[in-house]
Design a protein around this motif. Structure first.
Motif, PDB file in Angstrom:
ATOM      1  N   LEU A  19       0.970  -1.198  -0.302  1.00 45.64           N
ATOM      2  CA  LEU A  19       0.175  -0.233  -0.206  1.00 45.64           C
ATOM      3  C   LEU A  19       0.899   1.295   0.041  1.00 45.64           C
ATOM      4  O   LEU A  19       0.726   2.132  -0.470  1.00 45.64           O
ATOM      5  CB  LEU A  19      -0.756   0.006   1.746  1.00 45.64           C
ATOM      6  CG  LEU A  19      -2.261  -1.066   1.280  1.00 45.64           C
ATOM      7  CD1 LEU A  19      -2.637  -0.782   2.918  1.00 45.64           C
ATOM      8  CD2 LEU A  19      -3.225  -0.750   0.442  1.00 45.64           C
ATOM      9  N   HIS A  20       1.940   0.686   0.825  1.00 48.23           N
ATOM     10  CA  HIS A  20       3.071   2.191   0.442  1.00 48.23           C
ATOM     11  C   HIS A  20       3.857   2.562  -0.810  1.00 48.23           C
ATOM     12  O   HIS A  20       3.655   3.401  -1.320  1.00 48.23           O
ATOM     13  CB  HIS A  20       4.558   2.435   1.765  1.00 48.23           C
ATOM     14  CG  HIS A  20       3.404   2.152   3.020  1.00 48.23           C
ATOM     15  ND1 HIS A  20       3.121   3.789   3.364  1.00 48.23           N
ATOM     16  CD2 HIS A  20       3.250   1.548   4.146  1.00 48.23           C
ATOM     17  CE1 HIS A  20       2.898   3.633   5.084  1.00 48.23           C
ATOM     18  NE2 HIS A  20       3.308   2.085   4.872  1.00 48.23           N
ATOM     19  N   GLN A  71       2.339   3.994  -3.370  1.00 45.31           N
ATOM     20  CA  GLN A  71       2.074   6.181  -3.210  1.00 45.31           C
ATOM     21  C   GLN A  71       3.076   6.571  -4.104  1.00 45.31           C
ATOM     22  O   GLN A  71       2.600   7.971  -4.718  1.00 45.31           O
ATOM     23  CB  GLN A  71       2.077   6.733  -2.215  1.00 45.31           C
ATOM     24  CG  GLN A  71       1.372   5.705  -0.573  1.00 45.31           C
ATOM     25  CD  GLN A  71       1.607   6.623   0.444  1.00 45.31           C
ATOM     26  OE1 GLN A  71       2.778   6.950   0.971  1.00 45.31           O
ATOM     27  NE2 GLN A  71       0.874   6.219   1.684  1.00 45.31           N
ATOM     28  N   ARG A  95       1.908   8.314  -7.785  1.00 43.87           N
ATOM     29  CA  ARG A  95       1.083   9.074  -7.846  1.00 43.87           C
ATOM     30  C   ARG A  95       1.110  10.025  -7.261  1.00 43.87           C
ATOM     31  O   ARG A  95       0.888  11.518  -7.581  1.00 43.87           O
ATOM     32  CB  ARG A  95      -0.486   8.506  -6.980  1.00 43.87           C
ATOM     33  CG  ARG A  95      -1.676   9.344  -6.654  1.00 43.87           C
ATOM     34  CD  ARG A  95      -2.403   9.610  -7.432  1.00 43.87           C
ATOM     35  NE  ARG A  95      -3.548  10.049  -7.275  1.00 43.87           N
ATOM     36  CZ  ARG A  95      -4.300  10.446  -8.076  1.00 43.87           C
ATOM     37  NH1 ARG A  95      -4.308  10.588  -8.688  1.00 43.87           N
ATOM     38  NH2 ARG A  95      -5.594  11.322  -7.134  1.00 43.87           N
ATOM     39  N   THR A 149      -2.379   2.239  -9.579  1.00 43.37           N
ATOM     40  CA  THR A 149      -3.111   1.598  -8.038  1.00 43.37           C
ATOM     41  C   THR A 149      -2.652   0.023  -7.827  1.00 43.37           C
ATOM     42  O   THR A 149      -1.576  -0.209  -7.203  1.00 43.37           O
ATOM     43  CB  THR A 149      -3.440   2.355  -7.445  1.00 43.37           C
ATOM     44  OG1 THR A 149      -3.148   3.530  -7.662  1.00 43.37           O
ATOM     45  CG2 THR A 149      -3.042   2.335  -5.821  1.00 43.37           C
ATOM     46  N   ARG A 150      -3.768  -0.561  -8.945  1.00 46.64           N
ATOM     47  CA  ARG A 150      -3.548  -1.641  -7.951  1.00 46.64           C
ATOM     48  C   ARG A 150      -2.448  -2.503  -8.952  1.00 46.64           C
ATOM     49  O   ARG A 150      -1.710  -3.668  -7.980  1.00 46.64           O
ATOM     50  CB  ARG A 150      -5.089  -2.560  -8.925  1.00 46.64           C
ATOM     51  CG  ARG A 150      -6.302  -2.104  -8.044  1.00 46.64           C
ATOM     52  CD  ARG A 150      -7.231  -2.525  -9.502  1.00 46.64           C
ATOM     53  NE  ARG A 150      -8.588  -2.167  -8.221  1.00 46.64           N
ATOM     54  CZ  ARG A 150      -9.893  -2.473  -7.778  1.00 46.64           C
ATOM     55  NH1 ARG A 150     -10.201  -3.309  -9.353  1.00 46.64           N
ATOM     56  NH2 ARG A 150     -11.084  -2.404  -7.661  1.00 46.64           N
ATOM     57  N   LEU A 158      -1.080   5.395   6.273  1.00 44.92           N
ATOM     58  CA  LEU A 158      -2.027   4.964   5.337  1.00 44.92           C
ATOM     59  C   LEU A 158      -2.995   5.258   5.353  1.00 44.92           C
ATOM     60  O   LEU A 158      -4.289   5.618   4.617  1.00 44.92           O
ATOM     61  CB  LEU A 158      -1.979   3.521   5.710  1.00 44.92           C
ATOM     62  CG  LEU A 158      -0.925   2.554   5.279  1.00 44.92           C
ATOM     63  CD1 LEU A 158      -0.778   1.138   4.835  1.00 44.92           C
ATOM     64  CD2 LEU A 158      -0.765   2.588   3.023  1.00 44.92           C
ATOM     65  N   TYR A 205      -3.304   8.734   3.866  1.00 51.00           N
ATOM     66  CA  TYR A 205      -3.442   8.855   2.938  1.00 51.00           C
ATOM     67  C   TYR A 205      -4.464   8.353   2.133  1.00 51.00           C
ATOM     68  O   TYR A 205      -5.194   8.676   0.499  1.00 51.00           O
ATOM     69  CB  TYR A 205      -1.868   8.641   2.081  1.00 51.00           C
ATOM     70  CG  TYR A 205      -2.114   7.912   0.499  1.00 51.00           C
ATOM     71  CD1 TYR A 205      -1.314   9.061  -0.226  1.00 51.00           C
ATOM     72  CD2 TYR A 205      -2.081   7.422  -0.543  1.00 51.00           C
ATOM     73  CE1 TYR A 205      -0.948   9.447  -1.202  1.00 51.00           C
ATOM     74  CE2 TYR A 205      -2.099   6.869  -1.447  1.00 51.00           C
ATOM     75  CZ  TYR A 205      -1.244   8.001  -2.659  1.00 51.00           C
ATOM     76  OH  TYR A 205      -0.866   8.064  -4.001  1.00 51.00           O
ATOM     77  N   TYR A 206      -5.150   7.183   1.973  1.00 52.23           N
ATOM     78  CA  TYR A 206      -6.228   6.283   1.619  1.00 52.23           C
ATOM     79  C   TYR A 206      -7.573   6.559   2.196  1.00 52.23           C
ATOM     80  O   TYR A 206      -8.716   6.672   1.184  1.00 52.23           O
ATOM     81  CB  TYR A 206      -6.008   5.022   1.676  1.00 52.23           C
ATOM     82  CG  TYR A 206      -5.009   3.785   1.087  1.00 52.23           C
ATOM     83  CD1 TYR A 206      -4.935   3.879  -0.533  1.00 52.23           C
ATOM     84  CD2 TYR A 206      -3.554   3.918   0.968  1.00 52.23           C
ATOM     85  CE1 TYR A 206      -3.733   3.779  -1.786  1.00 52.23           C
ATOM     86  CE2 TYR A 206      -2.364   3.568   1.009  1.00 52.23           C
ATOM     87  CZ  TYR A 206      -2.702   3.183  -0.492  1.00 52.23           C
ATOM     88  OH  TYR A 206      -1.760   3.263  -1.482  1.00 52.23           O
ATOM     89  N   LEU A 207      -7.480   7.070   3.189  1.00 52.44           N
ATOM     90  CA  LEU A 207      -8.704   7.554   4.199  1.00 52.44           C
ATOM     91  C   LEU A 207      -9.370   8.459   3.622  1.00 52.44           C
ATOM     92  O   LEU A 207     -10.527   9.349   4.415  1.00 52.44           O
ATOM     93  CB  LEU A 207      -9.410   6.600   5.130  1.00 52.44           C
ATOM     94  CG  LEU A 207      -9.057   5.075   5.043  1.00 52.44           C
ATOM     95  CD1 LEU A 207      -9.059   4.327   6.852  1.00 52.44           C
ATOM     96  CD2 LEU A 207      -9.994   4.604   4.431  1.00 52.44           C
ATOM     97  N   ARG A 231      -7.795  10.480   0.624  1.00 50.56           N
ATOM     98  CA  ARG A 231      -8.325  10.442  -0.572  1.00 50.56           C
ATOM     99  C   ARG A 231      -7.297  10.545  -1.380  1.00 50.56           C
ATOM    100  O   ARG A 231      -7.537  11.021  -2.681  1.00 50.56           O
ATOM    101  CB  ARG A 231      -9.045  10.759  -0.860  1.00 50.56           C
ATOM    102  CG  ARG A 231     -10.432  10.480   0.187  1.00 50.56           C
ATOM    103  CD  ARG A 231     -12.144  11.156   0.184  1.00 50.56           C
ATOM    104  NE  ARG A 231     -12.890  10.508   1.155  1.00 50.56           N
ATOM    105  CZ  ARG A 231     -13.158   8.638   1.237  1.00 50.56           C
ATOM    106  NH1 ARG A 231     -13.053   8.075   0.206  1.00 50.56           N
ATOM    107  NH2 ARG A 231     -13.701   8.550   2.247  1.00 50.56           N
ATOM    108  N   GLU A 232      -5.517  10.287  -1.432  1.00 53.92           N
ATOM    109  CA  GLU A 232      -4.603  10.656  -2.742  1.00 53.92           C
ATOM    110  C   GLU A 232      -4.250  11.106  -2.467  1.00 53.92           C
ATOM    111  O   GLU A 232      -3.233  11.636  -3.655  1.00 53.92           O
ATOM    112  CB  GLU A 232      -5.041   9.663  -3.463  1.00 53.92           C
ATOM    113  CG  GLU A 232      -5.201   7.597  -2.967  1.00 53.92           C
ATOM    114  CD  GLU A 232      -5.069   6.664  -3.959  1.00 53.92           C
ATOM    115  OE1 GLU A 232      -4.726   6.996  -5.253  1.00 53.92           O
ATOM    116  OE2 GLU A 232      -6.273   5.891  -4.060  1.00 53.92           O
TER     117      GLU A 232
END
Length: 481
Positions: free
Chosen positions: A82-83, A86, A89, A236-237, A376, A379-381, A384-385
């Protein structure tokens, strides 16, 4: 002194010019698959073998140790990947993004611990690689450690492109070596007998999980450093899955070998890890090839540690000096400092490596899980990137110099783990009630993640920069709509 931009495209200079500054779109290159080869090559190496062996050395059975290691590699590897996602992006090294949570200067708190980690891993890797290099050159262990350290420093100074090239080469050569060693090992042991003991002991199982999870989580503070040159359009995936696949597969492969060796060789392996593994493969040219493979695998990961340490040091200093780029001389000095510190620790601790390395891994986990959880979640929640990139370099910007709320959550996350922590030099009061099991890393992820999420929802931690903070073209360049 500032550095000129790296020339764009395939003809770009081999020697990297960028450091903590944003990688522009016209200098992006590669595909997400590069993360697979890099992390596969970085994990097919002798220290991962030793890490797997520790699960058996400290009392675990082979069967449940293997399952625990798989669980830890997948759980920790998912957080690490997940890191990694980033990088494309943001186009920034990993720890720069921590400024959005902790402040431009406040990020130095976890960064100082990250630098200690890099020096420690450099030292640990140099001990084992020094043994291989010393045998390969017939100069002995101490000169082998010094030679290996110098090669590591030169490679890290050249930078990103040669690091990925090294990963591609190592992933092929080390995979071939491990296939060969695996065949030799299985030919000489009774695998059914080794896996016959199915008795489940929760503390030993959790030790195996913690060893592999800490191995993966320790990559988190620098994993995006090696994905930040990927094109912004990279999925990202794809970045996540290729990173996870390479890292989890490589580490589990090495650790499985370590478990089987420790379960069958006992003291013969403990006395000389490198010598035993090479002796398993054969003599003459085969032995030379295996010594070279061990040194190559360790070179790959030690270069990552040195490069990541360089990035972390520059990030720390630049938060106070408003620096975005550095010149080649300063780059060499930073990397030389890491090399000297790591080599000194390696030479001082080479005779007590195995026992101290396990405690080092678990101790590091105490400090990196809260950082990882906070980064995390933000960044993600929360964000939101999307980050205001110029503000990451401005102590007077939206992220400020120090974010005491996030630093307080980080401190709570570290302290919350202490009752559950079990190492050679400290055991928490709740460990005995859990039968000796160490679950501190689970607490270290869950507690700060929940606290920071609740805290950060009440304030703006990122999102799309307002018009007075960044222009529309700048927002487009750095992951904002």
């Amino acid at each position: 002194m500032t550095a000129s931009p790296e020339p764009p495209g395939p003809g770009a200079s081999l020697v990297e010019r960028r450091s903590i500054d944003v990688v522009p779109d016209d200098e992006r290159h590669g595909s997400a698959f590069s993360q697979f080869t890099l992390w596969l090559g970085a994990n097919l190496q002798i220290t991962a073998v030793v890490t797997g062996a520790l699960a058996v050395v400290f009392g675990g059975g082979a069967f449940w140790s293997l399952i625990g290691l798989v669980a830890g590699n997948l759980l920790g590897g998912a957080v690490m990947a997940l890191h990694s996602a980033q990088g494309p992006r943001l186009g920034l090294p990993q720890m720069i993004s921590s400024r959005a949570q902790f402040g431009v200067r406040g990020a130095v708190v976890p960064l100082l611990l990250v630098i200690v980690m890099y020096v420690g891993f450099f030292a640990g890797g140099s001990v084992l690689a020094g043994q291989a290099t010393g045998e390969l050159t017939h100069l002995g262990e101490t000169p082998g450690i010094v030679i290996f350290a110098l090669v590591t420093a030169v490679t890290a100074t050249i930078g990103y492109r040669v690091i990925h090239a090294l990963g591609r080469v190592a992933s092929v050569i080390c995979a071939l070596a491990f296939v060969y060693l695996g065949i030799r090992l299985l030919d000489g042991i009774d695998l059914t007998a080794v896996l016959h003991d199915r008795a489940f002991h929760l503390p030993m199982f959790l030790l195996a999980v913690s060893l592999s999870a800490s191995w993966q989580l320790a990559f988190g503070p620098y994993v995006a450093d090696y994905s930040r040159y990927l094109p912004r359009t990279t999925s990202t995936r794809a970045t996540f899955w290729w990173t996870l696949a390479g890292s989890a597969l490589g580490s589990q492969w090495s650790m499985t070998f370590g478990v089987l060796v420790a379960a069958t060789a006992g003291d013969a392996f403990l006395a000389n890890q490198v010598g035993y593994v090479v002796g398993l493969g054969g003599t003459g040219l085969i032995a030379s090839f295996l010594y070279f493979t061990i040194a190559l695998g360790k070179l790959t990961i030690n270069v990552l540690n040195t490069y990541g340490g360089f990035m972390s040091m520059v990030t720390s200093v630049s938060g106070f000096r408003a620096q975005k780029t550095i010149g080649p001389r300063a780059r060499a000095l930073y990397i030389g400092g890491i090399m000297l510190a790591g080599t000194a620790v390696a030479l001082a601790g080479k005779d007590s490596f195995l026992a101290s390395f396990k405690d080092f891994l678990l101790f590091l986990l105490t400090f990196f899980t809260p950082w990882s959880a906070i980064n995390l979640v933000d960044y993600y929640l929360i964000s939101r990137e999307r980050y205001d990139i110029p503000a990451l370099f401005d102590p007077r910007g939206r992220y400020g110099a120090w974010r005491w709320d996030a630093l307080s959550v980080y401190a709570v996350g570290v302290l919350a783990q202490l009752p559950f922590l079990a190492t050679g030099f400290y055991t928490g009061p709740l460990v005995e009630r859990l039968g000796g099991a160490d679950i501190s890393w689970i607490v270290g992820l869950a507690v700060p993640a929940a606290l920071f999420f609740v805290l950060a929802r009440g304030r703006n931690t990122g999102g799309t920069p307002s018009a007075d903070k960044a222009s529309a073209p700048y927002r487009h360049m750095h992951g904002c709509p």
